[in-house]
Design a protein around this motif. Structure first.
Motif, PDB file in Angstrom:
ATOM      1  N   CYS A 104      16.808 -79.721-132.664  1.00  0.00           N
ATOM      2  CA  CYS A 104      16.533 -78.741-133.729  1.00  0.00           C
ATOM      3  C   CYS A 104      15.160 -78.126-133.482  1.00  0.00           C
ATOM      4  CB  CYS A 104      16.560 -79.418-135.088  1.00  0.00           C
ATOM      5  SG  CYS A 104      16.154 -78.306-136.435  1.00  0.00           S
ATOM      6  N   ILE A 105      15.082 -76.810-133.614  1.00  0.00           N
ATOM      7  CA  ILE A 105      13.805 -76.147-133.423  1.00  0.00           C
ATOM      8  C   ILE A 105      13.255 -75.600-134.735  1.00  0.00           C
ATOM      9  CG2 ILE A 105      14.110 -75.598-130.978  1.00  0.00           C
ATOM     10  CD1 ILE A 105      15.072 -72.809-131.864  1.00  0.00           C
ATOM     11  N   GLY A 106      13.839 -76.043-135.824  1.00  0.00           N
ATOM     12  CA  GLY A 106      13.274 -75.678-137.125  1.00  0.00           C
ATOM     13  C   GLY A 106      13.219 -74.188-137.385  1.00  0.00           C
ATOM     14  N   CYS A 107      14.185 -73.468-136.835  1.00  0.00           N
ATOM     15  CA  CYS A 107      14.121 -72.002-136.986  1.00  0.00           C
ATOM     16  C   CYS A 107      14.660 -71.548-138.326  1.00  0.00           C
ATOM     17  CB  CYS A 107      14.882 -71.327-135.857  1.00  0.00           C
ATOM     18  SG  CYS A 107      16.666 -71.591-135.963  1.00  0.00           S
ATOM     19  N   LYS A 108      15.380 -72.403-139.011  1.00  0.00           N
ATOM     20  CA  LYS A 108      15.898 -72.117-140.352  1.00  0.00           C
ATOM     21  C   LYS A 108      16.963 -71.024-140.375  1.00  0.00           C
ATOM     22  CE  LYS A 108      11.344 -73.340-142.114  1.00  0.00           C
ATOM     23  NZ  LYS A 108      10.139 -72.835-142.755  1.00  0.00           N
ATOM     24  N   ALA A 109      17.499 -70.697-139.218  1.00  0.00           N
ATOM     25  CA  ALA A 109      18.604 -69.736-139.195  1.00  0.00           C
ATOM     26  C   ALA A 109      19.750 -70.270-140.042  1.00  0.00           C
ATOM     27  CB  ALA A 109      19.070 -69.507-137.765  1.00  0.00           C
ATOM     28  N   CYS A 110      19.914 -71.595-140.020  1.00  0.00           N
ATOM     29  CA  CYS A 110      20.992 -72.204-140.806  1.00  0.00           C
ATOM     30  C   CYS A 110      20.778 -71.961-142.290  1.00  0.00           C
ATOM     31  CB  CYS A 110      21.061 -73.697-140.504  1.00  0.00           C
ATOM     32  SG  CYS A 110      19.462 -74.530-140.515  1.00  0.00           S
TER      33      CYS A 110
ATOM     34  N   VAL B 189      15.656 -77.337-144.056  1.00  0.00           N
ATOM     35  CA  VAL B 189      15.159 -77.969-142.852  1.00  0.00           C
ATOM     36  C   VAL B 189      13.913 -78.781-143.190  1.00  0.00           C
ATOM     37  CG1 VAL B 189      14.396 -77.610-140.486  1.00  0.00           C
ATOM     38  CG2 VAL B 189      16.069 -76.053-141.505  1.00  0.00           C
TER      39      VAL B 189
ATOM     40  N   SER C 117      17.850 -80.436-140.144  1.00  0.00           N
ATOM     41  CA  SER C 117      18.491 -79.552-141.101  1.00  0.00           C
ATOM     42  C   SER C 117      19.367 -80.401-142.015  1.00  0.00           C
ATOM     43  CB  SER C 117      19.323 -78.521-140.355  1.00  0.00           C
ATOM     44  OG  SER C 117      19.932 -77.679-141.290  1.00  0.00           O
TER      45      SER C 117
ATOM     46  N   CYS D 270      23.305 -71.494-135.753  1.00  0.00           N
ATOM     47  CA  CYS D 270      22.333 -72.389-135.122  1.00  0.00           C
ATOM     48  C   CYS D 270      22.234 -72.097-133.624  1.00  0.00           C
ATOM     49  CB  CYS D 270      22.728 -73.840-135.343  1.00  0.00           C
ATOM     50  SG  CYS D 270      21.655 -74.978-134.447  1.00  0.00           S
ATOM     51  N   PRO D 271      21.066 -71.665-133.171  1.00  0.00           N
ATOM     52  CA  PRO D 271      20.966 -71.235-131.781  1.00  0.00           C
ATOM     53  C   PRO D 271      20.986 -72.381-130.773  1.00  0.00           C
ATOM     54  CG  PRO D 271      18.831 -71.052-132.834  1.00  0.00           C
ATOM     55  CD  PRO D 271      19.815 -71.440-133.902  1.00  0.00           C
ATOM     56  N   THR D 272      20.575 -73.557-131.174  1.00  0.00           N
ATOM     57  CA  THR D 272      20.486 -74.641-130.189  1.00  0.00           C
ATOM     58  C   THR D 272      21.653 -75.603-130.288  1.00  0.00           C
ATOM     59  OG1 THR D 272      19.260 -76.005-131.718  1.00  0.00           O
ATOM     60  CG2 THR D 272      17.972 -74.603-130.247  1.00  0.00           C
TER      61      THR D 272
ATOM     62  N   SER E 204      22.135 -77.530-132.647  1.00  0.00           N
ATOM     63  CA  SER E 204      21.720 -78.741-133.336  1.00  0.00           C
ATOM     64  C   SER E 204      22.781 -79.074-134.372  1.00  0.00           C
ATOM     65  CB  SER E 204      20.366 -78.509-134.005  1.00  0.00           C
ATOM     66  OG  SER E 204      20.010 -79.599-134.792  1.00  0.00           O
ATOM     67  N   ILE E 205      23.329 -78.052-135.011  1.00  0.00           N
ATOM     68  CA  ILE E 205      24.442 -78.258-135.941  1.00  0.00           C
ATOM     69  C   ILE E 205      25.723 -77.988-135.183  1.00  0.00           C
ATOM     70  CG2 ILE E 205      25.518 -77.529-138.092  1.00  0.00           C
ATOM     71  CD1 ILE E 205      22.828 -76.357-138.930  1.00  0.00           C
TER      72      ILE E 205
HETATM   73  S1  SF4 Z   1      19.567 -73.266-137.133  1.00  0.00           S
HETATM   74 FE1  SF4 Z   1      19.760 -75.086-135.868  1.00  0.00          FE
HETATM   75  S2  SF4 Z   1      17.856 -75.214-134.728  1.00  0.00           S
HETATM   76 FE2  SF4 Z   1      17.527 -73.779-136.397  1.00  0.00          FE
HETATM   77  S3  SF4 Z   1      16.665 -75.053-138.017  1.00  0.00           S
HETATM   78 FE3  SF4 Z   1      18.858 -74.967-138.352  1.00  0.00          FE
HETATM   79  S4  SF4 Z   1      19.612 -76.761-137.298  1.00  0.00           S
HETATM   80 FE4  SF4 Z   1      17.571 -76.451-136.552  1.00  0.00          FE
END
Ligand code: SF4
Ligand SMILES: Nc1nc2c(c(=O)[nH]1)N[C@H]1C(S)=C(S)[C@@H](COP(=O)(O)OP(=O)(O)OC[C@H]3O[C@@H](n4cnc5c(=O)[nH]c(N)nc54)[C@H](O)[C@@H]3O)O[C@H]1N2
Ligand SMILES: Nc1nc2c(c(=O)[nH]1)N[C@H]1C(S)=C(S)[C@@H](COP(=O)(O)OP(=O)(O)OC[C@H]3O[C@@H](n4cnc5c(=O)[nH]c(N)nc54)[C@H](O)[C@@H]3O)O[C@H]1N2
Ligand code: SF4
Ligand code: SF4
Ligand code: SF4
Ligand code: SF4
Ligand SMILES: [Mo]
Lengths: 803, 268, 303
Positions: free
Chosen positions: B18-24, B59, B82, B163-165, B167-168
């Motif tokens: 997770c990169i904490g981008c908060k896109a989610c 997040v 997240s 989620c770009p990475t 992580s989800i």
């Molecule tokens: S979108 Fe994915 S990478 Fe970004 S904060 Fe949410 S879980 Fe983390």
């Protein structure tokens, strides 16, 4: 972009986002892709997760990128030349470079002309009056045939000069300059050195953490040299990958957003150039080796003439040198800094800003505000009120004292129009209009067309000093006041004037006035078969759409040049045309032609043939340039301190900063005593510069301006997270909250403890959460890099106090 | 991905990437038309603070970065996770809901029917993950729906999509569990011993359909450990027995009081 | 459970004043119904007037209960969803024996019918009309356990959650029942003074009150003991809640003391009874206030 062009011949990300997944080692410097390019960052994560690639992040701050990297190095801002220099030294000393590659694809064996010198931080050719180098003095030794002499063992061969130059960048010196502990540096050097093997590839990823320095061009060039030595250029999974900023900043650059070029990177003509021949003599490069293709230099005339035909149509004829005289030949530069400097000095009457908010983005915003107040009029084309359209009521400004007439023209946002974006990987991707324009908003190109047509009417009616460039400009659109972007795209692509057909490749461009093209590198993106930027054959069907399995997806949109996905891909194969690493081929010689990606090379040029061209087709050398005279501040990168720095340059204390930086306002720099801490400014993932201050979901995620303070310094000053602090530089101040963290920490630089303070840039006095009116750029210095005039946003001195 | 009713779906959230981008967070709000709370400064990175009616994804950030200028990141020095409804197999919220507004859907997710819920908030007192809140406007309990409406339309949840990475990761549970254990093995092999799975097996609440790979102890992420992951209903028996015993003693005491009083009357 | 603190990561349900009010009245309505029924069923015929007082009290205390509960809902008009499942395709009655709130909703509804019946009966009897006397006893007999349930389940309801304090103890059901009964006894004992015929029951009520208060005290001790290993003591008793606990204890002890004096009064000494009753207005008020304080401390400290 200057530095990549100076090294490889083209100013663009060399590979593309998806390609990064082929890397074995990812060096991230001066970029925070997890926050600034989160979607592109997925490919670095894929490399890590799918092939166990290692990711190394060197940054003054431990960021969200560092959080998932394999190794994080806390580096002092502005010192990557030393870090890369140390790596280069490690590679040269231990002969870890990719020898065969270096001989085949770089100018390592070129002999440099006598006279080259480097002493006490100064290269030869310095003009102390004008404070510039004469780059022409950094030349090669030429033989009787007029071509450069090759001898890799010559004491003045590029390789040997380079060894001498980098000798000084020992691990101890790297530690003294950058603050990276020697053991950690050596650990990284070991990993980097291994990628000189043919079956290993490293990519370097960077963004404005390298560009926003007075040494920006050299910072980037350092990485590029390392990549050339290790044989990582042109190869899938390798490259020197500039992550561009705005969605279409690459497109902007290609179409001449910079003051010093015409579309397609043709140089802007200079005063005194009377005709195309004069111009070419100064602009087009000449081949330095017999089998150098020197593609750009050789075809410069075709590209220029086709451009002139596009702009001036019938009025551009062979007998009038294709209306070359219509082109402006500016005597002064028109870089961002110079424009606002002129305004500050009262030498500007009016200014039009489109899609850019001057007040927030430029350095020394108090000076910029003053500059705007000195104008007679300011016209802002934007979809929102910006800190520029509202500058007259910025905190501290008395509106009644501002004489500037401010006009806000409502422009459609990019989401309200179609058109193309060119991404970092140079893919031209067409998009459709998503929302209808709101209210009375108009497209920027309609506003500009309308303004132009009215000016033309005035010229027609009243005449003028030099009306013909205005009267003769073509407006070949169905409605010249409302051109369609589709029409403009076709115009940029260009036509054969004989058949009237759109061209399929820039190879068809002519210098006799029978072809047009508004930007030669885009020639072929919109052939008769249709707009290739609209193609979307992607991961719906990888087997069909990605025949090589390398992720090139040739029928997804279109990438310049000629739909090539990895630049300089000739260097991905050995002299015989066999890929260095068969598991990751770029292009390969199958005995009759090159297969794989679109070759950066004549498709049927047999590598066995002695006369086959040299690999870097865009440079006059035919080679990647380890030594280059394409930059203004030295043929080899050298570490210089930022203009405001906490220490004297350990390499040459008497020439601490670069001698050739552009300094406009000399009395606005602070001293170490008054401003003891280093600061750097940067983005947060939650905001896009200033415009997202209008987006409530993002304002909720990141509501208030703050600065990041190292935990140890905060303890000294009694500062806790959430406290109000004042951060000040010689130029201005912020009064915002503190976020205390050991993600920023102390460094030991040349025996001295140095703290770095972090300044996110995103707040202004316009937007939803209006209590937040502090501009990060109130602190930054008004000084530019020697080659590109990019401001030093990333390294300056401040003080911090608890409020 | 084909999404078929009758299959159990869920999330595998791999916090190590997770990169904490908060896109989610934003994707969830956009899809579900959640307004979000008024802007408020938290600690600079986590300004959402918690899950609630307006934040069905949030997040978390936990800063463990050491002072050392060169460290490994690997998702363990600055923890990001997240957080979301866990869609527990044994769901505390569902257990206590008196209106049966909380149901298990054909995708095996835990869903609050907004038109059935009457806003008694019993579920809020029960959910051990602090997921649910009563919405100010609709006045009913709200939380992640696992994008029930999207699943019904054959689309994956908005947060996972954004989620770009990755992580989800959204998918059928058995597949996710397999992927998770492979990822755990990789991390252990890479020398990250603190990596651990949470909720992938039945040790917490019979298994969580939204389970996690964590880079520290569960408490660090505000998740009860297996010993503390207990259902509210555990108190029924003990609670009622105490009440019953008290009632018996009370009645007995009452009878004695009546008797004693009578005895005294008889004396006089 | 180990000595480690119990982990709670739960949110507050925001059960506040309405719920506090409901818990108070539920204790009284259920408690006084039980006391009334015991007087009627196990007392002497002279206890019937006091029993009727109990039914009056029970009914009056019942009235606010559904109102408070409904007002507390986010969607008050959907109060009936507690009883009827409106899930499409799943229509029917809602009853979950493992959810105290569900059971409580039914218990309150049914008990409400009993309490209302007994109230109407008491009212008509007081007006010397005949009213199915047999049935009356039967209703009293059946309604008493329901009354007990209503007075006590509210504590169980709190415990069946994951909230700190509430779910850290198993004592709340008993505690709320005991305090509901003691409050009911005190209130009825006090009301008796307004109805001469009822004075024979004074002693029994006073003795009962004292007994309930002893039970309550024992359960408070048990509450403390159960909270101790979970680390929730501080939360339950720390400031500002200790003030509420102090009020609860004052109520308890003033009840215990005044109850003792009352208990020793002979039923014939009417004048003396009056005097003592007059003097007991304050303790009764304190007892009732203590009951509210006890519930408030427990409800609010956890959230
Ligand atoms: S979108 Fe994915 S990478 Fe970004 S904060 Fe949410 S879980 Fe983390
Ligand atoms: N969320 C978001 N994304 C964006 C943007 C945005 O505003 N918001 N803007 C877009 C634009 S226009 C651009 S240009 C890009 C910029 O993308 P980036 O360059 O990644 O963004 P920055 O945050 O400005 O700087 C990157 C990092 O460089 C570090 N740094 C500073 N000085 C140095 C140095 O001397 N050496 C090293 N090694 N590191 C240094 C900073 O600490 C910072 O973490 O982002 C684009 N993407
Ligand atoms: N201190 C410091 N300063 C910096 C930087 C830094 O790192 N540190 N980074 C620098 C960099 S790399 C950049 S790119 C700049 C960014 O600075 P800007 O580019 O000025 O920032 P944005 O907020 O992206 O501004 C874009 C504007 O364009 C408008 N807009 C969007 N679409 C359209 C359209 O179609 N037409 C028109 N007319 N307007 C449109 C938006 O409403 C918005 O107001 O900041 C620079 N300044
Ligand atoms: S902001 Fe735009 S360009 Fe950047 S990641 Fe998001 S969608 Fe892509
Ligand atoms: S996490 Fe909470 S809300 Fe979600 S299913 Fe489990 S108990 Fe219910
Ligand atoms: S608030 Fe709604 S969902 Fe929650 S327990 Fe009550 S009725 Fe059920
Ligand atoms: S599954 Fe849907 S509702 Fe749940 S967090 Fe993701 S986007 Fe939000
Ligand atoms: Mo940028």
């Amino acid at each position: 972009m200057v530095s990549l062009a100076a090294t490889f011949g083209r100013g663009a990300m060399t590979n593309h986002w998806r390609d990064i997944r082929h890397a074995d080692l990812i060096l991230i410097n001066g970029a925070n892709p997890a926050e600034a390019h989160p979607v592109g960052f997925q490919w670095m994560m894929r490399a890590k997760l799918d092939r166990g690639a290692k990711m190394i992040h060197a940054d003054p701050r431990f960021t969200r990128t560092s959080a998932v990297a394999d190794k994080y190095l806390r580096i002092r801002t502005g010192t990557d030349v030393a870090y890369f220099g140390g790596l280069i030294n490690h590679v040269l000393r231990n002969n870890l470079y990719h020898d065969e590659y270096v001989r085949m694809a770089t100018n390592a064996a070129f002999v440099v002309a006598e006279g080259y010198s480097f002493d006490e931080g100064m290269f030869n050719g310095f003009d102390p009056q004008r404070k510039t180098y004469n780059a022409a003095e950094w030349a090669y030794e030429t033989g009787p045939d007029g071509f450069v002499v090759l001898d890799i063992d010559h004491p003045r061969s590029v390789l040997n000069l380079m060894r001498a130059h980098y000798n000084r960048y020992t691990p101890e010196m790297v530690e003294r300059i950058t603050g990276i502990p020697r053991t950690d540096f050596e650990e990284v050097a070991k990993l980097v050195g291994e990628t000189g093997k043919p079956d290993k590839v490293m990519t370097i990823v960077y963004a404005v953490g390298l560009t926003h320095h007075t040494t920006g061009v050299q910072l980037i060039r350092s990485g590029a040299l390392l990549q050339l030595l290790l044989g990582n250029m042109g190869r899938p999974g390798g490259g020197m990958n500039a992550e561009r900023g705005h969605a279409n900043i690459q497109g902007n650059t290609d179409h001449a957003i910079s003051w010093d070029i015409l579309p397609g990177y043709l140089r802007i003509p200079a005063p005194g150039q009377q005709n195309i021949d004069d111009y070419l003599a100064r602009s087009a490069s000449k081949k330095l080796r017999p089998n150098s293709l020197n593609f750009f230099g050789e075809n410069y005339r075709k590209f220029l003439v086709s451009l002139l035909k596009t702009w001036y149509g019938e009025s551009a004829r062979a007998d009038n040198d294709f209306a070359f005289h219509h082109l402006p030949k500016p005597a002064a530069d028109a870089s961002w800094l110079s424009i606002f400097d002129a305004a500050l000095r009262g030498r500007m009457e009016g200014l039009m800003l489109s899609g850019m908010t001057a007040t927030s983005i430029g350095p020394d915003s108090n000076q910029v505000l003053q500059a705007l107040s000195n104008l007679k009029w300011l016209c802002v084309m934007d979809s929102y009120a910006t800190t520029s359209s509202e500058f007259w009521r910025a905190p501290g400004i008395e509106p009644s004292n501002v004489q500037t007439e401010v006009l806000l023209l409502p422009a459609t946002h990019w989401i309200e129009k179609d058109g193309s974006f060119t991404n970092s990987g140079r893919w031209v991707q067409w998009k459709e209009q998503v929302l209808p324009p709101e209210g009375e908003a108009r497209h920027d190109h309609w506003m500009l067309a309308e303004a132009f047509m009215r000016v033309r009417t005035l010229y027609e009616r009243d005449g003028g000093t030099y009306p013909s460039p205005v009267l003769q400009l073509t407006m070949p659109y169905r409605d010249p006041r409302r051109p369609e972007l589709d029409e403009i795209a076709q115009e940029i692509n260009g036509r054969d004037l004989g058949t009237g057909q759109r061209l399929a490749t820039f190879a068809a461009l002519k210098d006799d006035g029978t072809t047009t093209s508004g930007d030669w590198i885009y020639c072929g993106h919109y052939p008769e078969s249709g707009n290739l930027a609209k193609r979307r054959d992607g991961i719906q069907d990888p087997a069909r759409n990605d025949p090589t399995g390398m992720g090139f997806y040739p029928n997804w949109a279109w990438s310049w040049p000629l739909n090539r996905r990895v630049l300089y891909n000739r260097a991905s194969a050995d002299p015989a045309g066999k890929p260095w690493d068969p598991t990751r081929p770029g292009i390969a010689w199958d005995g009759a032609k090159w297969t794989g990606d679109v070759p950066d090379y004549p498709a049927t040029a047999n590598p066995a043939d002695q006369a086959s061209p040299l690999p870097f087709i865009m440079t006059s050398e035919g080679m990647g340039r380890l030594f280059s005279n394409g930059v203004a501040d030295g043929p080899f990168p050298e570490h210089y301190e930022p203009v405001e720095s906490p220490v004297d340059n350990p390499l040459h204390p008497h020439q601490s900063a670069t001698p050739v930086a552009h300094i406009y306002l000399p009395d606005r720099f602070g001293s170490r005593r008054e401003f003891p801490y280093v600061a750097t400014s940067y983005r947060l993932t939650e905001h896009e510069h200033y415009v997202t201050q209008h987006v409530d979901q993002l304002v909720a995620l990141q509501p208030e301006a703050f600065v990041e303070v190292p935990a140890e310094l905060a303890r000294e000053k009694g500062i806790a997270t959430g406290d109000a602090v004042r951060v000040s530089s010689k130029r201005g101040k912020l009064e915002v909250r503190a976020v205390v963290t050991s993600r920023l920490g102390p460094l030991t630089i040349d025996g001295k403890k140095v703290y770095q303070i972090g300044i996110p840039i995103h707040w202004g006095f316009v937007g939803i959460n209006t209590g937040q009116h502090w501009l990060a750029n109130a602190l930054t210095p008004f000084v530019g890099d020697a080659s590109s005039r990019t401001p030093e946003f990333k390294a300056f001195l401040v003080n911090i106090e608890k409020l | 991905m084909e999404i078929t009713p009758g299959t159990a779906y869920g999330f595998f959230t791999d916090t190590s990437v997770c990169i904490g981008c908060k896109a989610c967070e934003v994707a969830c709000k956009s899809w579900n038309l959640l307004e979000g709370n008024p802007p408020a400064f938290g600690d600079g990175y986590d300004n959402t603070g918690r899950l609630d009616a307006q934040n069905w994804r949030a997040v978390q950030f936990h800063d463990n970065v050491p002072d050392n200028p060169a460290v490994t990141g690997q998702g363990k020095a600055w923890l990001m996770m997240s957080d979301v409804c866990k869609h527990c197999q044994h769901a505390s919220c569902m257990e206590v809901c008196p209106t049966n507004a909380i149901i298990r859907t054909e995708f095996d997710s835990v869903f609050i029917q907004p038109d059935v819920c009457n806003g008694c908030r019993n579920c809020i007192s029960a959910c051990p993950y602090g997921v649910i809140e009563q919405d100010e406007h609709s006045r009913v309990a709200q939380k992640c729906t696992l994008c029930y409406d999207r699943l019904q339309g054959g689309m994956e949840p908005a947060c996972a999509k954004a989620c770009p990475t990755q992580s989800i990761q959204f998918g059928p549970l058995d597949e996710l569990r397999e992927r998770a254990s492979r990822r755990l093995d990789t991390l252990h092999a890479q020398g990250v011993p603190q990596a651990q799975l949470y909720g992938h097996d039945d040790s917490v609440y019979g298994g969580l359909n939204a389970f996690f790979l964590l880079m520290d102890e569960p408490e660090k992420y505000r998740l009860p450990d297996a010993a503390n992951a207990v259902l509210p209903s555990r108190h029924n028996k003990r609670g009622y027995l105490t009440t019953l015993a008290t009632a018996a003693l009370a009645v007995l005491g009452g009878l004695i009081a009546l008797r004693r009083r009578r005895a005294r009357d008889d004396d006089s | 459970m180990t000595l480690d603190d119990a982990q709670h990561f739960v949110r507050d349900p925001d059960w506040t004043w309405y719920i506090l009010g409901y818990f108070f009245f539920a204790g009284l309505t259920g408690g006084s119904y039980l006391l009334a029924s015991m007087l009627r069923l196990f007392g002497k015929p002279e206890d019937e007037p006091a029993a009727r007082i109990g039914y009056y009290v029970s009914f009056v205390a019942l009235l606010p209960c559904p109102v408070l509960l409904t007002l507390d809902l986010g969607q008050p008009l959907r109060f009936w969803h507690m009883l009827v499942n409106t899930t499409p395709g799943n229509l029917g009655l809602n009853f979950k024996y493992w959810s105290p709130m569900s059971v409580g909703a039914w218990a309150l509804t049914i008990f409400g019918a009993f309490a209302t019946w007994s109230f109407v009966e008491a009212w008509t009897l007081d007006r010397e009309r005949r009213f199915f006397p047999r049935l009356g006893k039967l209703v009293s007999f059946a309604g008493a356990p329901l009354g007990l349930f209503v007075a006590g389940y509210t504590g169980v309801l709190l415990s069946v959650s994951n909230q700190p304090v509430w779910s850290d103890t198993w004592t709340l059901g008993g505690l709320f029942l005991a305090s509901g009964l003691s409050g009911s006894a005190a209130l009825m004992g006090w009301l008796v003074r307004f109805r001469r015929e009822a004075s024979p029951s004074v002693g029994a009520l006073a003795l009962g009150e004292r007994w309930f208060q002893i039970l309550e005290l024992a359960l408070i001790v048990a509450f403390v003991v159960t909270l101790f290993p979970t680390g929730a003591l501080e939360r339950a008793f720390g400031p500002p809640w200790f003030a509420l606990w102090a009020a609860a204890l004052i109520g308890l002890f003033s009840g215990l003391l005044s109850g003792s004096t009352r208990a020793s009064i002979s039923p014939d000494g009417t004048v003396a009874v009056r005097a003592v009753h007059a003097a007991s207005t304050l303790p009764t008020t304190l007892v009732l206030a203590g009951i509210i304080a006890l519930r408030a401390a427990i409800i609010f400290s956890a959230q």
